[in-house]
Enzyme design. Structure first.
Site, short mmCIF file in Angstrom:
data_model
loop_
_atom_site.label_atom_id
_atom_site.label_comp_id
_atom_site.label_asym_id
_atom_site.label_seq_id
_atom_site.Cartn_x
_atom_site.Cartn_y
_atom_site.Cartn_z
N CYS A 1 0.82 -1.21 0.00
CA CYS A 1 0.00 0.00 0.00
C CYS A 1 0.85 1.26 0.00
O CYS A 1 0.34 2.37 -0.07
CB CYS A 1 -0.93 0.02 1.22
SG CYS A 1 -2.19 -1.26 1.18
N CYS B 1 -0.43 10.09 7.19
CA CYS B 1 0.82 9.68 7.85
C CYS B 1 0.72 9.85 9.36
O CYS B 1 1.23 9.02 10.13
CB CYS B 1 1.99 10.48 7.29
SG CYS B 1 2.32 10.18 5.55
#
Length: 278
Positions: free
Chosen positions: A35, A105
């Site tokens: 991913c 993130c």
């Protein structure tokens, strides 16, 4: 260039607490290489429930490295209970903010922290990431439970914001309608019947975005293992690349390399891009 803060630059170029802890008694692992982003967080927790030390290994972009680095700084000296109160917003704020396209993130950091503490407690992996919910985004393995959590914790209002925070819908785009319905149910609005089509991109614009993504997102990941990548041609949604350095011994058709390059380009440039090797 992404509009990174000085703190992001500093943590990316000189990350803190890099590498595994030999005496860690709590480990949390989230994401996957296929991913494009993965994080393994190590914690050393003493018998007073205080996090004495932290370390990390990550595979990802500058924002992923910076988020992981600052997170390890933040949790040192915290009790487990206080660490569990940290949110992805706290991680992003500690960096002076992240580009909206990179907020996922900070979410990855929060999830790794939760996973590590659950492992230390002897509990199963984080439910919202591994056990609960219906799979919505097959490209990035995102469930409806993860999407709903992101909406509620970050007060998200648009499908684009959901993609920024979770990556869902950022590759092939086939799940965007379902994401819209989930969002509508959460904010109690009628679901969007049709998503506005993206403006047509010229081949020059596409090539510029491909080059930018290679320079800022893909090349840093490959260079960590002594590899490199060069753009050869862009013909519509067909992108031809050549692998250099240690990567020259591999082929971009290899599932890991292929997914890394193709999904990064689909996420940052345009859904439907197909990558080939020269």
């Amino acid at each position: 260039m992404w509009n990174y803060t000085k703190a992001v630059h500093d943590h990316f170029l000189h990350p803190h607490n890099v590498g595994p802890l030999k005496d860690a008694n709590a480990v949390g692992e989230v994401g996957s290489l296929t991913c494009g982003d993965a994080l393994k967080l190590y914690l050393k927790i003493n018998d007073k429930n205080i996090i004495e030390d932290a370390g990390f290994e990550t595979f990802g972009c500058a924002s992923a490295i910076a988020s992981s680095s600052v997170l390890t700084d933040m949790v040192k000296g915290m009790t487990v209970e206080d660490a569990l109160k940290l949110t992805n917003k706290d991680i992003a704020n500690a960096l002076g903010g992240l580009p909206k396209q990179k907020m996922h993130c900070s979410v990855m950091g929060q999830e790794a922290l939760e996973a590590a503490i659950r492992q230390w407690k002897g509990e199963p992996p984080v439910p919202h990431a591994h056990e609960e919910g219906k799979l919505v985004c097959k490209c990035f393995g995102i469930t409806d439970a993860q999407i709903i959590r992101a909406i509620r914790e970050n007060n998200l209002k648009t499908v684009e914001e959901i993609t920024n925070y979770t990556k869902a819908g950022g590759a092939c785009g086939s799940c965007l309608d379902e994401i819209s319905e989930i969002l509508a149910a959460e904010v109690k609005q009628k679901p969007l019947k049709e998503l506005k089509p993206l403006p047509r991109m010229t081949n020059i614009q596409r090539m510029q975005l491909v080059l930018k993504t290679i320079d800022e997102d893909i090349r840093p990941r490959l260079s960590a293992d002594g590899g490199d990548i060069e753009l050869v041609d862009v013909d519509g949604k067909r992108v031809v690349v050549a692998l250099k350095g240690r990567c020259a011994q591999c082929r971009v058709s290899d599932v890991t390399i292929h997914d890394l390059v193709e999904r990064a380009l689909c996420e940052h440039v345009e859904p439907g891009i197909v990558v080939e090797e020269a």
